[in-house]
Design a protein around this motif. Structure first.
Motif, PDB file in Angstrom:
ATOM      1  N   UNK A  71     -60.617 -41.451 -17.818  1.00  0.00           N
ATOM      2  CA  UNK A  71     -61.661 -41.277 -16.806  1.00  0.00           C
ATOM      3  C   UNK A  71     -63.012 -41.000 -17.472  1.00  0.00           C
ATOM      4  N   UNK A  72     -62.997 -40.169 -18.509  1.00  0.00           N
ATOM      5  CA  UNK A  72     -64.237 -39.837 -19.209  1.00  0.00           C
ATOM      6  C   UNK A  72     -64.880 -41.065 -19.831  1.00  0.00           C
ATOM      7  N   UNK A  73     -64.043 -42.037 -20.211  1.00  0.00           N
ATOM      8  CA  UNK A  73     -64.554 -43.264 -20.831  1.00  0.00           C
ATOM      9  C   UNK A  73     -64.786 -44.379 -19.820  1.00  0.00           C
ATOM     10  N   UNK A  74     -64.609 -44.078 -18.531  1.00  0.00           N
ATOM     11  CA  UNK A  74     -64.933 -45.060 -17.498  1.00  0.00           C
ATOM     12  C   UNK A  74     -63.777 -45.912 -17.029  1.00  0.00           C
ATOM     13  N   UNK A  75     -62.544 -45.511 -17.329  1.00  0.00           N
ATOM     14  CA  UNK A  75     -61.372 -46.265 -16.887  1.00  0.00           C
ATOM     15  C   UNK A  75     -60.750 -45.573 -15.672  1.00  0.00           C
ATOM     16  N   UNK A  76     -60.463 -46.323 -14.636  1.00  0.00           N
ATOM     17  CA  UNK A  76     -59.996 -45.766 -13.370  1.00  0.00           C
ATOM     18  C   UNK A  76     -58.491 -45.537 -13.386  1.00  0.00           C
ATOM     19  N   UNK A  77     -58.089 -44.286 -13.524  1.00  0.00           N
ATOM     20  CA  UNK A  77     -56.664 -43.930 -13.490  1.00  0.00           C
ATOM     21  C   UNK A  77     -56.237 -43.445 -12.117  1.00  0.00           C
ATOM     22  N   UNK A  78     -57.186 -43.378 -11.155  1.00  0.00           N
ATOM     23  CA  UNK A  78     -56.901 -42.679  -9.916  1.00  0.00           C
ATOM     24  C   UNK A  78     -57.035 -41.189 -10.159  1.00  0.00           C
ATOM     25  N   UNK A  79     -56.502 -40.350  -9.252  1.00  0.00           N
ATOM     26  CA  UNK A  79     -56.597 -38.896  -9.442  1.00  0.00           C
ATOM     27  C   UNK A  79     -55.928 -38.449 -10.740  1.00  0.00           C
ATOM     28  N   UNK A  80     -56.529 -37.459 -11.393  1.00  0.00           N
ATOM     29  CA  UNK A  80     -55.952 -36.918 -12.627  1.00  0.00           C
ATOM     30  C   UNK A  80     -54.846 -35.953 -12.238  1.00  0.00           C
ATOM     31  N   UNK A  82     -56.577 -45.076 -31.141  1.00  0.00           N
ATOM     32  CA  UNK A  82     -57.820 -45.765 -30.794  1.00  0.00           C
ATOM     33  C   UNK A  82     -58.688 -44.935 -29.855  1.00  0.00           C
ATOM     34  N   UNK A  83     -58.048 -44.131 -29.010  1.00  0.00           N
ATOM     35  CA  UNK A  83     -58.788 -43.285 -28.063  1.00  0.00           C
ATOM     36  C   UNK A  83     -59.594 -42.211 -28.786  1.00  0.00           C
ATOM     37  N   UNK A  84     -59.017 -41.623 -29.814  1.00  0.00           N
ATOM     38  CA  UNK A  84     -59.637 -40.478 -30.478  1.00  0.00           C
ATOM     39  C   UNK A  84     -61.062 -40.765 -30.970  1.00  0.00           C
ATOM     40  N   UNK A  85     -61.295 -41.834 -31.761  1.00  0.00           N
ATOM     41  CA  UNK A  85     -62.679 -42.078 -32.204  1.00  0.00           C
ATOM     42  C   UNK A  85     -63.617 -42.464 -31.076  1.00  0.00           C
ATOM     43  N   UNK A  86     -63.097 -43.139 -30.048  1.00  0.00           N
ATOM     44  CA  UNK A  86     -63.936 -43.482 -28.902  1.00  0.00           C
ATOM     45  C   UNK A  86     -64.423 -42.216 -28.206  1.00  0.00           C
ATOM     46  N   UNK A  87     -63.549 -41.246 -28.073  1.00  0.00           N
ATOM     47  CA  UNK A  87     -63.926 -39.980 -27.463  1.00  0.00           C
ATOM     48  C   UNK A  87     -64.953 -39.254 -28.326  1.00  0.00           C
ATOM     49  N   UNK A  88     -64.716 -39.239 -29.635  1.00  0.00           N
ATOM     50  CA  UNK A  88     -65.641 -38.572 -30.550  1.00  0.00           C
ATOM     51  C   UNK A  88     -67.043 -39.181 -30.452  1.00  0.00           C
ATOM     52  N   UNK A  89     -67.106 -40.499 -30.393  1.00  0.00           N
ATOM     53  CA  UNK A  89     -68.398 -41.192 -30.270  1.00  0.00           C
ATOM     54  C   UNK A  89     -69.117 -40.818 -28.976  1.00  0.00           C
ATOM     55  N   UNK A  90     -68.349 -40.450 -27.953  1.00  0.00           N
ATOM     56  CA  UNK A  90     -68.921 -40.171 -26.628  1.00  0.00           C
ATOM     57  C   UNK A  90     -69.161 -38.686 -26.379  1.00  0.00           C
ATOM     58  N   UNK A  91     -68.980 -37.841 -27.411  1.00  0.00           N
ATOM     59  CA  UNK A  91     -69.308 -36.432 -27.275  1.00  0.00           C
ATOM     60  C   UNK A  91     -68.143 -35.537 -26.951  1.00  0.00           C
ATOM     61  N   UNK A  92     -66.915 -35.999 -27.187  1.00  0.00           N
ATOM     62  CA  UNK A  92     -65.715 -35.214 -26.910  1.00  0.00           C
ATOM     63  C   UNK A  92     -65.026 -34.806 -28.206  1.00  0.00           C
ATOM     64  N   UNK A  93     -64.117 -33.863 -28.080  1.00  0.00           N
ATOM     65  CA  UNK A  93     -63.216 -33.495 -29.163  1.00  0.00           C
ATOM     66  C   UNK A  93     -61.806 -33.849 -28.720  1.00  0.00           C
TER      67      UNK A  93
END
Length: 291
Positions: A232-241, A276-287
């Protein structure tokens, strides 16, 4: 608040509240709109307003740029008429916002106006909250603790009174706050919000204990619930968390996998996908945790 909290505010709340462009009654019979934005100053739930409460409510409703069916700015008289019509149907409140969709209502908001109003309300909440002694150093809290607290404010208002939680946050005991952030009724989207708030307080404790950057949101990829939050943080629609590995979550995983040249198996615990998710999150300001 940290910029990442502001940046993620709509992505965090949209799946919980939905985005409604018209006026409707929430489950307690209060006129609402946007992303769970209450425009109703009636004190008692599921009750008609007093003249003073109606006047205060219409002042809130007029803070928004309502448009009529032709796209023209609605007059104060039209806004009042729409508000009164919605409020008069307390019998429909339990049916949810769909009972009030056009043609029942005739006024609407643009997405840009909803976003503008959401951030205006978010800033108002933060300002009120940080005037309270227990929240005075809110600006330096871990981003996860900020998000969880503002989430509670969004549902309860920034004047909420949870003495044990307030005691915990005043000394940065985020594990303690996680055990005291639950509110009722614990059903529907409130149940999900309770789970999210608890998870983010626990993540705040991890951030603090491990000396991780306070201005980055930590996300735990070790289970479906955390994976949904990351997508969801990266813009992918999972529905409700909600932690359920259902079709929408699997489709979101497949979409992420396809965008990153991975095998589109839809698996929430696929090692290559998590890697693959981990570096994408890091690039977007997440840990990213739990990888």
């Amino acid at each position: 608040m940290h910029q990442i909290v502001r940046d993620q505010w709509i992505a965090f709340n949209d799946p919980l509240e939905g985005r409604v462009t018209f006026m409707y009654l929430d489950q307690k019979g209060w006129v609402s709109t946007g992303i769970g934005n209450k425009i109703d100053q009636t004190a008692a739930a599921n009750s008609p307003p007093s003249p003073a409460e109606r006047s205060a409510s219409l002042a809130l409703a007029n803070e928004l740029g309502w448009l009529d069916s032709s796209g023209s700015r609605a007059s104060a008289e039209l806004i009042a008429s729409e508000w009164d019509k919605v409020k008069a149907h307390l019998d429909l409140a339990r049916q949810g916002h769909t009972a009030f969709r056009p043609p029942f209502t005739s006024l609407h908001l643009t997405d840009d106006e909803i976003n503008r109003h959401v951030f205006a309300k978010l800033d108002q909440m933060e300002s009120f909250l940080t005037d309270r002694p227990e929240f005075a150093d809110f600006a330096s809290w871990p981003a996860n603790a900020q998000l969880a607290t503002l989430s509670m404010c969004w549902a309860l208002g920034p004047a909420f009174k949870f003495p044990k939680l307030q005691g915990h946050v005043s000394v940065r005991n985020w594990n303690g706050a996680a055990e005291e952030c639950h509110f009722t009724p614990d059903e529907g989207t409130i149940k999900i919000r309770n789970k999210l708030d608890r998870a983010h307080f626990l993540l705040a404790q991890t951030v603090q204990d491990q000396g991780l950057p306070a201005d980055r949101l930590a996300l735990d990829l070790s289970d479906v619930f955390g994976l949904q939050g990351a997508l969801l943080a990266l813009g992918y629609d999972t529905g409700p968390q909600d932690g359920a590995d259902g079709p929408r979550t699997q489709n979101a995983v497949r979409k992420f996998q396809g965008d990153n040249g991975l095998d589109q198996n839809g698996s929430s615990n696929d090692p290559g996908t998590l890697a693959a998710l981990s570096p994408r999150l890091t690039e977007s300001g997440f840990t990213a945790l739990g990888v």
